[in-house]
Design an enzyme around this catalytic site. Structure first.
Site, PDB file in Angstrom:
ATOM      1  N   LYS A   1       0.778  -1.325   0.104  1.00 60.10           N
ATOM      2  CA  LYS A   1       0.033   0.051  -0.063  1.00 60.10           C
ATOM      3  C   LYS A   1       0.757   1.375  -0.071  1.00 60.10           C
ATOM      4  O   LYS A   1       2.224   1.197   0.211  1.00 60.10           O
ATOM      5  CB  LYS A   1      -1.002   0.169   1.161  1.00 60.10           C
ATOM      6  CG  LYS A   1      -1.904  -1.449   1.010  1.00 60.10           C
ATOM      7  CD  LYS A   1      -2.838  -1.223   2.604  1.00 60.10           C
ATOM      8  CE  LYS A   1      -3.891  -2.285   2.387  1.00 60.10           C
ATOM      9  NZ  LYS A   1      -4.739  -2.120   3.504  1.00 60.10           N
TER      10      LYS A   1
ATOM     11  N   ARG B   1      -1.216 -14.550   5.032  1.00 61.94           N
ATOM     12  CA  ARG B   1      -1.795 -13.863   6.040  1.00 61.94           C
ATOM     13  C   ARG B   1      -1.204 -13.737   7.430  1.00 61.94           C
ATOM     14  O   ARG B   1      -1.057 -12.918   8.234  1.00 61.94           O
ATOM     15  CB  ARG B   1      -3.197 -14.148   6.065  1.00 61.94           C
ATOM     16  CG  ARG B   1      -3.998 -13.710   5.017  1.00 61.94           C
ATOM     17  CD  ARG B   1      -5.456 -13.967   5.231  1.00 61.94           C
ATOM     18  NE  ARG B   1      -6.283 -12.846   6.338  1.00 61.94           N
ATOM     19  CZ  ARG B   1      -6.656 -11.723   5.877  1.00 61.94           C
ATOM     20  NH1 ARG B   1      -6.733 -11.353   4.803  1.00 61.94           N
ATOM     21  NH2 ARG B   1      -7.132 -10.883   7.098  1.00 61.94           N
TER      22      ARG B   1
ATOM     23  N   HIS C   1      -1.947  -5.309   1.649  1.00 67.36           N
ATOM     24  CA  HIS C   1      -3.191  -6.225   1.718  1.00 67.36           C
ATOM     25  C   HIS C   1      -2.782  -7.571   1.151  1.00 67.36           C
ATOM     26  O   HIS C   1      -2.006  -7.909   0.518  1.00 67.36           O
ATOM     27  CB  HIS C   1      -3.988  -5.502   0.558  1.00 67.36           C
ATOM     28  CG  HIS C   1      -5.034  -6.446   0.421  1.00 67.36           C
ATOM     29  ND1 HIS C   1      -6.247  -6.229   0.845  1.00 67.36           N
ATOM     30  CD2 HIS C   1      -5.311  -7.256  -0.681  1.00 67.36           C
ATOM     31  CE1 HIS C   1      -7.210  -7.397   0.309  1.00 67.36           C
ATOM     32  NE2 HIS C   1      -6.443  -8.132  -0.635  1.00 67.36           N
TER      33      HIS C   1
HETATM   34  P1  DAT Z   1      -7.796  -7.361   6.049  1.00 63.69           P
HETATM   35  O1  DAT Z   1      -7.040  -6.005   5.310  1.00 63.69           O
HETATM   36  O2  DAT Z   1      -6.888  -7.894   7.220  1.00 63.69           O
HETATM   37  O3  DAT Z   1      -8.069  -8.473   5.028  1.00 63.69           O
HETATM   38  P2  DAT Z   1     -10.500  -6.362   5.983  1.00 63.69           P
HETATM   39  O4  DAT Z   1     -10.546  -6.811   4.860  1.00 63.69           O
HETATM   40  O5  DAT Z   1     -11.324  -6.419   7.035  1.00 63.69           O
HETATM   41  O6  DAT Z   1      -9.093  -6.662   6.824  1.00 63.69           O
HETATM   42  O7  DAT Z   1     -10.197  -4.836   5.805  1.00 63.69           O
HETATM   43  C1  DAT Z   1      -9.774  -4.059   5.048  1.00 63.69           C
HETATM   44  C2  DAT Z   1      -8.976  -3.005   5.381  1.00 63.69           C
HETATM   45  O8  DAT Z   1     -10.002  -1.968   6.051  1.00 63.69           O
HETATM   46  C3  DAT Z   1      -7.758  -3.302   6.478  1.00 63.69           C
HETATM   47  O9  DAT Z   1      -6.744  -3.672   6.102  1.00 63.69           O
HETATM   48  C4  DAT Z   1      -7.684  -1.892   7.146  1.00 63.69           C
HETATM   49  C5  DAT Z   1      -9.200  -1.248   6.963  1.00 63.69           C
HETATM   50  N1  DAT Z   1     -10.044  -1.459   8.283  1.00 63.69           N
HETATM   51  C6  DAT Z   1     -10.572  -2.675   8.768  1.00 63.69           C
HETATM   52  N2  DAT Z   1     -11.373  -2.392   9.745  1.00 63.69           N
HETATM   53  C7  DAT Z   1     -11.253  -1.247  10.122  1.00 63.69           C
HETATM   54  C8  DAT Z   1     -11.559  -0.312  11.237  1.00 63.69           C
HETATM   55  N3  DAT Z   1     -12.243  -1.047  12.350  1.00 63.69           N
HETATM   56  N4  DAT Z   1     -10.808   0.968  11.363  1.00 63.69           N
HETATM   57  C9  DAT Z   1     -10.123   1.347  10.479  1.00 63.69           C
HETATM   58  N5  DAT Z   1      -9.794   0.702   9.259  1.00 63.69           N
HETATM   59  C10 DAT Z   1     -10.204  -0.502   9.035  1.00 63.69           C
HETATM   60 MG    MG Z   2      -9.726  -8.375   3.468  1.00 67.78          MG
END
Ligand code: DAT
Ligand code: MG
Length: 166
Positions: free
Chosen positions: A10, A91, A125
């Protein structure tokens, strides 16, 4: 069973000059890189990538973050890794979504942060499962950009002007 997984470095990872470190960490997995490129992320691409989070309070900031608007780096590095248990291995190395909760030795635990406005700047990501990986890889890459035949393809007639080297 070999799996493919989409990895994005990113904009914060690029700005902090972490590309080399992240690729070195990922090389511990012994997976193969089967596609890689730099991408300027449109709003449309960012929204489609994170469509499962539409409606979350942090969604708009997340889109700006992926587009590089928070880091003056309007690009991400997109890669596809391929091999046994690719998703689980990547992951694990990435660590938890919340960089404060991620194991301190993981990529997100080492290099991520939460901004005062609550954005998880978590550097990388990694696709979450096989279905998401397929959706994301098809979103970010065309078939000819990937050196392994991952998914079925079809031919379409397209009459479009191509830019070639002058
Ligand atoms: P991951 O990237 O671990 O697969 P995700 O798909 O649930 O997680 O979320 C995508 C992105 O969104 C993550 O990398 C960061 C952001 N994100 C997720 N939950 C968040 C939160 N509660 N507050 C702020 N950003 C968040
Ligand atoms: Mg995700």
């Amino acid at each position: 069973m070999n799996q493919a997984v989409l990895i994005l470095i990113k904009p914060d990872g690029l700005k902090k000059s972490l590309t080399g470190n992240i690729l070195t960490r990922l090389s511990e997995t012994k997976l193969e890189i089967i596609a890689a490129k730099m991408v300027r992320v449109s709003q449309e691409l960012a929204c489609e990538h994170y469509k499962h989070l539409k409606g979350k309070p942090f969604f708009n900031d997340l889109i700006k973050y992926l587009q590089g608007e928070l880091h003056d780096r309007k690009k991400v590095m997109a890669l596809v890794y391929w091999g046994p248990e690719a998703i689980k291995k990547c992951r694990e190395l990435a660590g938890a979504t919340n960089p404060e909760e991620a194991e301190s030795t993981s990529i997100r635990g080492s290099y991520g942060r939460i901004t005062t406005s609550g954005v998880y700047e978590n550097v990388i990501h990694v696709s979450s499962d096989v279905t998401e990986a397929e959706r994301e890889i098809k979103l970010w890459f065309n078939p000819e950009e990937i050196i392994v035949d991952l998914y079925s393809i079809k031919s379409v007639e397209e009459k479009k002007k191509l830019a070639v080297w002058a």
